[in-house]
Write a protein that holds these residues in place. Structure first.
Motif, short mmCIF file in Angstrom:
data_model
loop_
_atom_site.label_atom_id
_atom_site.label_comp_id
_atom_site.label_asym_id
_atom_site.label_seq_id
_atom_site.Cartn_x
_atom_site.Cartn_y
_atom_site.Cartn_z
N GLY A 105 44.32 -49.91 8.53
CA GLY A 105 43.58 -50.85 9.37
C GLY A 105 42.18 -51.08 8.83
N VAL A 106 41.56 -50.02 8.31
CA VAL A 106 40.23 -50.16 7.70
C VAL A 106 40.33 -51.02 6.44
CG1 VAL A 106 38.26 -48.90 6.76
CG2 VAL A 106 39.61 -47.89 8.62
N TYR A 107 41.40 -50.82 5.67
CA TYR A 107 41.60 -51.63 4.46
C TYR A 107 41.71 -53.11 4.80
CZ TYR A 107 44.31 -53.95 0.78
OH TYR A 107 44.77 -54.84 -0.14
N LEU A 108 42.49 -53.43 5.83
CA LEU A 108 42.61 -54.82 6.24
C LEU A 108 41.25 -55.38 6.69
CD1 LEU A 108 45.96 -54.61 8.24
CD2 LEU A 108 45.61 -55.75 6.03
N LEU A 163 38.18 -47.03 -0.80
CA LEU A 163 38.30 -48.27 -0.05
C LEU A 163 37.59 -49.42 -0.76
CD1 LEU A 163 37.88 -46.92 3.58
CD2 LEU A 163 39.92 -47.99 2.63
N TYR A 164 36.48 -49.11 -1.41
CA TYR A 164 35.78 -50.14 -2.19
C TYR A 164 36.66 -50.62 -3.34
CZ TYR A 164 32.37 -52.31 -5.31
OH TYR A 164 31.71 -53.18 -6.13
N THR A 165 37.33 -49.69 -4.01
CA THR A 165 38.23 -50.05 -5.11
C THR A 165 39.41 -50.88 -4.59
OG1 THR A 165 37.63 -48.04 -6.32
CG2 THR A 165 39.68 -49.12 -6.95
N GLY A 188 43.47 -60.37 -6.62
CA GLY A 188 44.46 -60.94 -5.72
C GLY A 188 45.70 -60.09 -5.59
N LEU A 189 45.59 -58.78 -5.89
CA LEU A 189 46.75 -57.87 -5.88
C LEU A 189 46.72 -57.02 -4.61
CD1 LEU A 189 46.79 -56.82 -9.63
CD2 LEU A 189 48.42 -58.31 -8.47
N ASP A 190 47.34 -57.51 -3.58
CA ASP A 190 47.35 -56.79 -2.31
C ASP A 190 48.14 -55.49 -2.43
OD1 ASP A 190 46.73 -56.34 0.32
OD2 ASP A 190 48.37 -57.55 1.12
N SER A 191 49.22 -55.50 -3.21
CA SER A 191 50.04 -54.29 -3.34
C SER A 191 49.24 -53.15 -3.96
CB SER A 191 51.29 -54.58 -4.18
OG SER A 191 50.94 -54.96 -5.50
N TRP A 192 48.39 -53.47 -4.93
CA TRP A 192 47.55 -52.42 -5.53
C TRP A 192 46.44 -51.99 -4.57
CZ3 TRP A 192 48.11 -49.23 -9.47
CH2 TRP A 192 49.10 -49.52 -10.41
N GLY A 193 45.98 -52.91 -3.74
CA GLY A 193 45.02 -52.51 -2.72
C GLY A 193 45.62 -51.54 -1.74
N VAL A 194 46.88 -51.78 -1.34
CA VAL A 194 47.58 -50.87 -0.44
C VAL A 194 47.78 -49.52 -1.10
CG1 VAL A 194 49.78 -50.47 0.74
CG2 VAL A 194 48.71 -52.72 0.85
N LEU A 195 48.16 -49.52 -2.38
CA LEU A 195 48.36 -48.26 -3.10
C LEU A 195 47.06 -47.46 -3.20
CD1 LEU A 195 50.76 -49.29 -6.00
CD2 LEU A 195 51.25 -47.68 -4.15
#
Length: 395
Positions: free
Chosen positions: A166-169, A254-256, A265-272
């Motif tokens: 939730g913080v990531y979003l 979280l910054y990364t 634009g890579l949401d999957s890597w943001g989730v990882l």
């Protein structure tokens, strides 16, 4: 079938305790009978309940089966969940056709059962694969999808750590989805309170702060940053020597994650990156919590498939998650607190790998990708992943 048969043969030689499924079943019994949810202990290890009351409500169906039958069902369900997780990971990485190819899916599932975090999930009868599937399915949906984030909030209601998504979003500008995560979490807490009001008050005011109920932080089972620090310092309670690095790691992670989403634009890597951050900063991350290695390996394979020399990277990471180095070094009794310097990397392979990955992604995203709109986060994540996967969809 051959892989499951191998597990069965191993079980005959060295029976799997599956202690956690016994705890879940006891939680379900306490919830259905109105017993003391946080007052019992089960198994020879005297394990207590550690999850929120909402989880105990969900565990009520486990009481409908005998413990022996429940263990068999748990293994089969986890094997099916691994296949689902691989499929979801392929979709998130842009490997669309690979995710629907039965031979590839069956082969990777058979091999994936022997990755140490997945294998330990089977050994203990854990719910990690289910929660990972729930979060990955939810966050892989397009932005603006109906109730995106709600399933992640439900996962946080079962086990608190998914709340970090939730913080990531929120930090990536998807405020509506972030508040939907909060809504799902509050809905789970409310349901737990309606069914188990006394247990809910006890948990949210007392039990959730008792990390000692979960286990000893310094044993090699704990593959979090705190576990690494306690063993390096030979201190069972590092205090600020852990808290400060954990806060810095949380901020940097979280910054990364935000930067890989906005700049690439890579949401999957943001989730990882967010998942790895959660595993690092959590006070206790048992080795079986690292089932996020499955989507990580798929994502690495997707990005290195067109470069032969880069294929060594996913191979090396796979080896790290299959080697079981933390179990090979002597660790009986309190030997975990007396490791020599050269034993420390073998005792903490996952946190070291997680820190290295975050550092590599941070370095990789120092500059924007050059794709129009990616730097401002305007490019839809799925489309960006398709462009940057280097033709991975053709697999």
């Amino acid at each position: 079938m051959a892989s499951l048969a191998g597990l069965w043969v191993l079980y005959q030689v060295l029976p799997m305790p599956m202690s956690d499924i016994a705890v879940y079943r006891a939680e379900g019994q306490a919830a259905s009978a109105g017993g003391d949810l946080y007052g019992f202990t089960v198994t020879k290890w005297a394990l207590p309940a550690t999850y929120p009351p909402f989880a105990a409500v969900l565990f009520i169906p486990t009481t409908w089966l005998s413990l022996g039958t429940l263990k068999v069902v748990c293994v089969l369900v986890n094997a099916a969940l691994l296949a689902l997780l691989i499929q979801l990971s392929c979709k998130a990485a842009g490997l669309r056709k690979a995710s629907f190819t039965a031979p590839a899916l069956l082969a990777t599932t058979a091999l994936g059962l022997w990755l140490e975090p997945v294998f330990q999930t089977l050994v203990f009868g854990q719910v990690n694969l289910a929660l990972t599937c729930l979060v990955l399915w939810d966050l892989s949906r397009p932005d603006g999808a109906r109730f995106k984030g709600f399933a992640t909030g439900i996962a946080a209601g079962i086990k608190l750590t998914p709340a970090i998504f939730g913080v990531y979003l929120l930090v990536t500008g998807r405020v509506k989805a972030a508040f939907t995560v909060l809504g799902g979490f509050l809905a789970s807490a409310l349901l737990g309170w309606l069914v188990l009001p006394d247990a809910s008050i006890e948990y949210w005011t007392q039990r959730m702060f008792e990390t000692g109920r979960v286990g000893k932080v310094w044993i090699v089972d704990n593959q979090s940053l705190q576990g690494l620090i306690t063993r390096v310092l030979h201190q069972p309670e590092p205090g600020l020597l852990w808290a400060v690095p954990a806060l810095l790691t949380a901020a940097a992670g979280l910054y990364t994650a935000r930067r890989v989403y906005l700049r690439r634009g890579l949401d999957s890597w943001g989730v990882l990156c967010t998942a790895i951050t959660a595993l690092l900063v959590s006070p206790i991350s048992w080795s079986h919590h690292w089932v996020w290695c499955v989507p990580l390996l798929v994502a690495l394979a997707a990005r290195t498939r067109r470069s032969p020399w880069r294929r060594a990277l996913p191979a090396a990471v796979t080896l790290a998650f299959a080697a079981r180095s933390m179990w090979i070094i002597p660790h009986t009794g309190d030997l975990d607190l007396h490791f020599a310097w050269w034993q420390q990397p073998f005792a903490a392979p996952y946190p070291l790998l997680g820190l290295a990955l975050l550092a590599a992604v941070a370095r990789w995203t120092r500059k924007p990708s050059g794709i129009p709109g990616a730097a401002a986060g305007r490019l839809p994540a799925p489309r960006a992943e398709q462009q940057l996967a280097g033709g991975a969809r053709a697999v």
